[in-house]
Write a protein that holds these residues in place. Structure first.
Motif, PDB file in Angstrom:
ATOM      1  N   ARG A   1     -44.003 -20.867 -11.282  1.00 53.55           N
ATOM      2  CA  ARG A   1     -42.678 -20.639 -11.867  1.00 53.55           C
ATOM      3  C   ARG A   1     -42.040 -21.971 -12.267  1.00 53.55           C
ATOM      4  N   MET A   2     -42.151 -22.973 -11.397  1.00 49.01           N
ATOM      5  CA  MET A   2     -41.575 -24.279 -11.687  1.00 49.01           C
ATOM      6  C   MET A   2     -42.244 -24.903 -12.918  1.00 49.01           C
ATOM      7  N   LEU A   3     -43.556 -24.778 -13.008  1.00 45.96           N
ATOM      8  CA  LEU A   3     -44.288 -25.304 -14.148  1.00 45.96           C
ATOM      9  C   LEU A   3     -43.865 -24.588 -15.441  1.00 45.96           C
ATOM     10  N   LEU A   4     -43.746 -23.266 -15.381  1.00 47.16           N
ATOM     11  CA  LEU A   4     -43.330 -22.506 -16.555  1.00 47.16           C
ATOM     12  C   LEU A   4     -41.911 -22.885 -16.998  1.00 47.16           C
ATOM     13  N   GLU A   5     -41.035 -23.100 -16.035  1.00 46.47           N
ATOM     14  CA  GLU A   5     -39.671 -23.509 -16.390  1.00 46.47           C
ATOM     15  C   GLU A   5     -39.656 -24.877 -17.066  1.00 46.47           C
TER      16      GLU A   5
END
Length: 124
Positions: free
Chosen positions: A4-8
């Motif tokens: 999720r952090m990478l996608l954000e």
């Protein structure tokens, strides 16, 4: 959480923004966080307006939230951007009216539901 952090972070880059928005939208939709998924679905649809799956996902989110007018508007935009065909828009609009009529029946508004049912028959 790491994904999720990478996608954000990917949302901040034009090259990966669409992919990230679609991926996060899919995740939020599967977890039934429709209010969180809607802004990202709008973003993905604006980034790639001719993408059919992005357009239909936006419609589906509006339906899940009971936003019937917005769902119809999203169908109109999808048609204008060549994401769906005219026959597909007619089909999906009929389904929208059917779902809205079902909701009206649940809310004990049979006259309004009957009027929508007549429109569904004409549309489909």
């Amino acid at each position: 959480a790491k994904t999720r952090m990478l996608l954000e972070k990917m949302l901040d880059h034009p090259e990966t923004e669409y992919l990230a928005a679609r991926s996060i939208t899919d995740t939020e939709y599967k977890q039934q966080h429709f209010n969180l998924a809607l802004p990202l679905a709008k973003r993905a649809s604006k980034l790639n307006p001719s993408e059919k799956s992005a357009a239909l996902q936006l419609v589906a989110l509006h339906v899940r939230l009971g936003q019937w007018q917005e769902a119809g508007h999203a169908l109109d935009v999808a048609l204008r951007k060549n994401a769906i065909l005219r026959s597909e828009r007619r089909h999906y609009r009929g389904l929208l009216q059917l779902m809205q009529g079902t909701q009206l029946l649940e809310e004990r508004q049979p006259e309004a539901a009957l009027a929508l049912a007549r429109n569904v028959i004409k549309t489909l």
